[in-house]
Structures are given as C-alpha cells and as structure tokens.
Design an enzyme around this catalytic site. Structure first.
Site, PDB file in Angstrom:
ATOM      1  N   HIS A  37       0.857  -1.197   0.000  1.00  0.00           N
ATOM      2  CA  HIS A  37       0.000   0.000   0.000  1.00  0.00           C
ATOM      3  C   HIS A  37       0.885   1.237   0.000  1.00  0.00           C
ATOM      4  O   HIS A  37       1.965   1.256   0.577  1.00  0.00           O
ATOM      5  CB  HIS A  37      -0.920  -0.011   1.219  1.00  0.00           C
ATOM      6  CG  HIS A  37      -1.988   1.026   1.160  1.00  0.00           C
ATOM      7  ND1 HIS A  37      -1.765   2.340   1.502  1.00  0.00           N
ATOM      8  CD2 HIS A  37      -3.280   0.946   0.772  1.00  0.00           C
ATOM      9  CE1 HIS A  37      -2.864   3.031   1.335  1.00  0.00           C
ATOM     10  NE2 HIS A  37      -3.807   2.208   0.895  1.00  0.00           N
ATOM     11  N   GLU A  50      -3.497   1.977  -7.332  1.00  0.00           N
ATOM     12  CA  GLU A  50      -3.893   3.082  -6.468  1.00  0.00           C
ATOM     13  C   GLU A  50      -2.999   4.277  -6.751  1.00  0.00           C
ATOM     14  O   GLU A  50      -1.900   4.381  -6.220  1.00  0.00           O
ATOM     15  CB  GLU A  50      -3.845   2.669  -4.990  1.00  0.00           C
ATOM     16  CG  GLU A  50      -2.560   2.027  -4.538  1.00  0.00           C
ATOM     17  CD  GLU A  50      -2.394   2.024  -3.020  1.00  0.00           C
ATOM     18  OE1 GLU A  50      -3.366   2.253  -2.288  1.00  0.00           O
ATOM     19  OE2 GLU A  50      -1.269   1.813  -2.584  1.00  0.00           O
TER      20      GLU A  50
END
Length: 175
Positions: free
Chosen positions: A34, A106
C-alpha cells in the site's frame, strides 16, 4: 484482509504480524505494498515480493498495490513506475501463483484526497498492467483481478467499474 505482513515467517519482530499468524486467524488475504507502507515505512518492490511469497506460502491471497505519486504522474514517468513495480514486485510468480494475486492500482495522488483518476486515466493504466501480464501469459492477463484503489466511492464506482479492465475497487475511506 490484513493490511500488511512481515517479510519473515517467524522471529522476534515486535509489533509485526507474520503470514502464518494471520493465516491462523482465518484471514483470507493480505494487502501488500500500500502507498502508505511504501511512503512511511520505505517498503520497496523487493520487500513486497518477499511478502507476496509469504502470503502465498501460507495459502493467503496477496493484494499487491501499485501506483504513482503526483510528481511521477506530472512528469510523465508514471508508466515506468508501474512497469518497475510490476516487474520487481511480481518477479518469479508464474502460473498457479497468479491465481492468488490480486493487483490494485492506487494512484497515490488520488488516495484520501477526494481527487479520483478519470475513468479514462484509470482504464489506461489498468490496460497497461493487463498488457504487462499478457507478455508472459495471456490467460493470466485475463484472469488476474485488477482493482482500482484511488478514492472510489458510491458516486464514481459505477463509472470506473464500467471500464473493461477495472475489475472492482479497493475501498478505503468510502467504506
């Protein structure tokens, strides 16, 4: 899904969760790479690769996050960033390994900012990722889920998911 795991299967790593520990809790998947882990903890593509191995070795799915910063987007180098993250993070995973790897694009510039990539921007990166997967195996390219994870919410989800290469969302704040 857990939000991270440690690179090592066991050892004295206070505050960390190993993949075997997470598997014992009936966790299904681990989010790896992430953007916040990359930015705040210096997590590299190579470290993500090891964590993906840990997840797979413990029969957990790996949700591997990739994406560029605003500076990388503005400079035009964002596809090079995506290429490097895919090449290094997914190095050595072939065939059946990919059955348990989910990719999540992302764009860092769109996470928690309320700014979302346009469907065209998101689709172009998803298509690029799918084409990278297809270089080694077209079946893997077509069957590997690629999620969008940049401020997807109830107001924009339908439009993003309607894109042919966006298979779903990695939802954060909107959840």
């Amino acid at each position: 899904a857990a939000q991270n795991c440690h690179e090592k299967e066991s050892g004295a790593y206070t505050g960390e969760w190993s993949a075997p520990m997470l598997a014992s809790l009936d966790i299904d998947a681990i989010i790896i790479g992430h953007s916040e882990r990359r930015e705040y903890f210096g997590e590299t593509n190579e470290a993500c690769n090891v964590k993906i191995s840990q997840a797979l070795n413990n029969e957990l799915a790996a949700i591997y996050c990739i994406g560029e910063t605003l500076e990388e987007r503005k400079s035009g180098a964002y596809m090079d960033v995506i290429l490097k993250q895919c090449e290094e993070g997914l190095a050595g995973f072939i065939g059946d390994d990919m059955d348990n790897i989910i990719l999540a694009y992302e764009p860092v510039w769109a996470i928690g900012t309320g700014v979302t990539a346009s469907p065209e921007q998101a689709q172009s990166v998803h298509l690029f990722i799918r084409s990278l997967l297809g270089e080694s195996n077209e079946t893997i390219a077509q069957t590997t889920p690629i999620l969008y994870g940049g401020s997807m919410n109830a107001g924009n989800a339908n439009e993003l998911i309607a894109c042919p290469d966006i298979d779903g969302g990695l939802i954060g704040g909107a959840a």
